[in-house]
Design a protein around this motif. Sequence first.
Motif, PDB file in Angstrom:
ATOM      1  N   GLY A   1     -13.916  25.579   4.314  1.00 54.17           N
ATOM      2  CA  GLY A   1     -14.930  26.618   4.394  1.00 54.17           C
ATOM      3  C   GLY A   1     -16.259  26.012   4.784  1.00 54.17           C
ATOM      4  O   GLY A   1     -16.344  24.848   5.166  1.00 54.17           O
ATOM      5  N   MET A   2     -17.309  26.790   4.662  1.00 56.57           N
ATOM      6  CA  MET A   2     -18.647  26.288   4.987  1.00 56.57           C
ATOM      7  C   MET A   2     -19.689  26.975   4.120  1.00 56.57           C
ATOM      8  O   MET A   2     -19.598  28.170   3.848  1.00 56.57           O
ATOM      9  CB  MET A   2     -18.970  26.513   6.471  1.00 56.57           C
ATOM     10  CG  MET A   2     -20.389  26.073   6.850  1.00 56.57           C
ATOM     11  SD  MET A   2     -20.763  26.271   8.616  1.00 56.57           S
ATOM     12  CE  MET A   2     -19.843  24.905   9.285  1.00 56.57           C
ATOM     13  N   TYR A   3     -20.645  26.172   3.662  1.00 52.18           N
ATOM     14  CA  TYR A   3     -21.829  26.738   3.019  1.00 52.18           C
ATOM     15  C   TYR A   3     -23.060  26.169   3.713  1.00 52.18           C
ATOM     16  O   TYR A   3     -22.964  25.230   4.501  1.00 52.18           O
ATOM     17  CB  TYR A   3     -21.858  26.467   1.512  1.00 52.18           C
ATOM     18  CG  TYR A   3     -21.809  25.019   1.090  1.00 52.18           C
ATOM     19  CD1 TYR A   3     -22.937  24.202   1.145  1.00 52.18           C
ATOM     20  CD2 TYR A   3     -20.621  24.464   0.589  1.00 52.18           C
ATOM     21  CE1 TYR A   3     -22.894  22.886   0.743  1.00 52.18           C
ATOM     22  CE2 TYR A   3     -20.564  23.152   0.177  1.00 52.18           C
ATOM     23  CZ  TYR A   3     -21.702  22.368   0.250  1.00 52.18           C
ATOM     24  OH  TYR A   3     -21.640  21.055  -0.157  1.00 52.18           O
ATOM     25  N   ALA A   4     -24.194  26.758   3.446  1.00 49.84           N
ATOM     26  CA  ALA A   4     -25.424  26.344   4.109  1.00 49.84           C
ATOM     27  C   ALA A   4     -26.516  26.097   3.081  1.00 49.84           C
ATOM     28  O   ALA A   4     -26.691  26.884   2.148  1.00 49.84           O
ATOM     29  CB  ALA A   4     -25.885  27.398   5.108  1.00 49.84           C
TER      30      ALA A   4
ATOM     31  N   ARG B   1     -32.218  25.774   7.892  1.00 51.79           N
ATOM     32  CA  ARG B   1     -30.837  26.007   7.472  1.00 51.79           C
ATOM     33  C   ARG B   1     -29.962  24.868   7.970  1.00 51.79           C
ATOM     34  O   ARG B   1     -30.044  24.480   9.138  1.00 51.79           O
ATOM     35  CB  ARG B   1     -30.353  27.345   8.035  1.00 51.79           C
ATOM     36  CG  ARG B   1     -28.919  27.732   7.703  1.00 51.79           C
ATOM     37  CD  ARG B   1     -28.575  29.008   8.439  1.00 51.79           C
ATOM     38  NE  ARG B   1     -27.195  29.398   8.266  1.00 51.79           N
ATOM     39  CZ  ARG B   1     -26.764  30.303   7.399  1.00 51.79           C
ATOM     40  NH1 ARG B   1     -27.644  30.915   6.625  1.00 51.79           N
ATOM     41  NH2 ARG B   1     -25.497  30.622   7.307  1.00 51.79           N
ATOM     42  N   ARG B   2     -29.119  24.330   7.084  1.00 51.67           N
ATOM     43  CA  ARG B   2     -28.214  23.244   7.463  1.00 51.67           C
ATOM     44  C   ARG B   2     -26.816  23.545   6.938  1.00 51.67           C
ATOM     45  O   ARG B   2     -26.615  23.689   5.737  1.00 51.67           O
ATOM     46  CB  ARG B   2     -28.715  21.907   6.911  1.00 51.67           C
ATOM     47  CG  ARG B   2     -27.788  20.724   7.198  1.00 51.67           C
ATOM     48  CD  ARG B   2     -28.453  19.414   6.841  1.00 51.67           C
ATOM     49  NE  ARG B   2     -28.787  19.335   5.426  1.00 51.67           N
ATOM     50  CZ  ARG B   2     -27.936  18.879   4.487  1.00 51.67           C
ATOM     51  NH1 ARG B   2     -26.700  18.508   4.829  1.00 51.67           N
ATOM     52  NH2 ARG B   2     -28.318  18.808   3.224  1.00 51.67           N
ATOM     53  N   GLY B   3     -25.866  23.672   7.855  1.00 53.54           N
ATOM     54  CA  GLY B   3     -24.491  23.977   7.482  1.00 53.54           C
ATOM     55  C   GLY B   3     -23.754  22.756   6.980  1.00 53.54           C
ATOM     56  O   GLY B   3     -24.036  21.627   7.379  1.00 53.54           O
ATOM     57  N   CYS B   4     -22.791  22.983   6.088  1.00 56.05           N
ATOM     58  CA  CYS B   4     -22.002  21.893   5.511  1.00 56.05           C
ATOM     59  C   CYS B   4     -20.562  22.369   5.324  1.00 56.05           C
ATOM     60  O   CYS B   4     -20.318  23.329   4.597  1.00 56.05           O
ATOM     61  CB  CYS B   4     -22.616  21.466   4.174  1.00 56.05           C
ATOM     62  SG  CYS B   4     -21.750  20.092   3.380  1.00 56.05           S
ATOM     63  N   LYS B   5     -19.623  21.706   5.984  1.00 60.64           N
ATOM     64  CA  LYS B   5     -18.220  22.056   5.833  1.00 60.64           C
ATOM     65  C   LYS B   5     -17.681  21.477   4.518  1.00 60.64           C
ATOM     66  O   LYS B   5     -18.129  20.440   4.049  1.00 60.64           O
ATOM     67  CB  LYS B   5     -17.402  21.503   7.004  1.00 60.64           C
ATOM     68  CG  LYS B   5     -17.727  22.147   8.344  1.00 60.64           C
ATOM     69  CD  LYS B   5     -16.841  21.572   9.444  1.00 60.64           C
ATOM     70  CE  LYS B   5     -17.137  22.223  10.787  1.00 60.64           C
ATOM     71  NZ  LYS B   5     -16.283  21.666  11.868  1.00 60.64           N
ATOM     72  N   PHE B   6     -16.705  22.174   3.940  1.00 65.95           N
ATOM     73  CA  PHE B   6     -16.117  21.679   2.692  1.00 65.95           C
ATOM     74  C   PHE B   6     -14.632  22.020   2.641  1.00 65.95           C
ATOM     75  O   PHE B   6     -14.170  22.991   3.243  1.00 65.95           O
ATOM     76  CB  PHE B   6     -16.839  22.268   1.473  1.00 65.95           C
ATOM     77  CG  PHE B   6     -16.574  23.735   1.250  1.00 65.95           C
ATOM     78  CD1 PHE B   6     -15.476  24.161   0.511  1.00 65.95           C
ATOM     79  CD2 PHE B   6     -17.420  24.699   1.777  1.00 65.95           C
ATOM     80  CE1 PHE B   6     -15.230  25.514   0.306  1.00 65.95           C
ATOM     81  CE2 PHE B   6     -17.194  26.061   1.574  1.00 65.95           C
ATOM     82  CZ  PHE B   6     -16.092  26.458   0.836  1.00 65.95           C
ATOM     83  N   GLN B   7     -13.896  21.189   1.932  1.00 60.29           N
ATOM     84  CA  GLN B   7     -12.519  21.494   1.549  1.00 60.29           C
ATOM     85  C   GLN B   7     -12.411  21.718   0.048  1.00 60.29           C
ATOM     86  O   GLN B   7     -11.469  22.337  -0.434  1.00 60.29           O
ATOM     87  CB  GLN B   7     -11.569  20.345   1.949  1.00 60.29           C
ATOM     88  CG  GLN B   7     -11.154  20.332   3.396  1.00 60.29           C
ATOM     89  CD  GLN B   7     -12.184  19.650   4.272  1.00 60.29           C
ATOM     90  OE1 GLN B   7     -12.746  18.622   3.884  1.00 60.29           O
ATOM     91  NE2 GLN B   7     -12.446  20.183   5.440  1.00 60.29           N
TER      92      GLN B   7
END
Length: 219
Positions: free
Chosen positions: A60-63, A76-82
């Motif tokens: 997924g992704m959060y910012a 704003r900076r996006g960050c992918k996560f598992q």
Amino acid sequence: MQESVQSSIDTAPVADALDIDHNIQQDVQEFLSLFFDFLSGCFEKSSNEKTKEVMNVFGGMYAYQTKCSTCGVLSRRGCKFQVLDFAIRGHSITLEEMFSAFLSEEQLVHPNKYFCENCNGLQNAKRWVTLCNAPEVLYVQALRYIYDPELMRKVKIHSIVDCPLGFRLMDIAVDDQGKCALDGELRAYDYRYILGCVLLHAGETADTGHYVSYVRDRN
């Protein structure tokens, strides 16, 4: 094991693939990070687009959104996560409370001021997290192991974590002010999750014990 009649599986090939020392116990946080990094690297090299889609099931992704208190400019900076890593506070905590703490607003002040490009200098700011994209399979990890600078080693947090058998993302992804922390696109979908597995550590310290899995029966 669920798809076979075997009562046990040799984990040596997995440990070798991840370059893990067989004689050193890995905690689940480190192992899961290594495992997802390994899968991601393998899928990125593949020419089959379907294999790359596998990571989207778990990813997924959060910012991080940061607003300068001086000029009001929002970055704003996006960050992918598992995996969503949640801190544990107090003797007892619920999954809803951990979500709330993760998404809540943080004040960036001295000595952790924010460098604002618009102001071209360090400024006080507010920072919070919003969820932009939710995975089909959501992994949530309660961080039970923290480094104690006085003891100079990892220690285990024995607090009770209360997890519901199911929840709607829209209901649980709220900050400490009760504000929904989902991006506009996510709000249009009714994401619902059912608890499928819980992995518990049985042991008094971070360096001893073993892990026990409780998995929901498909039926």
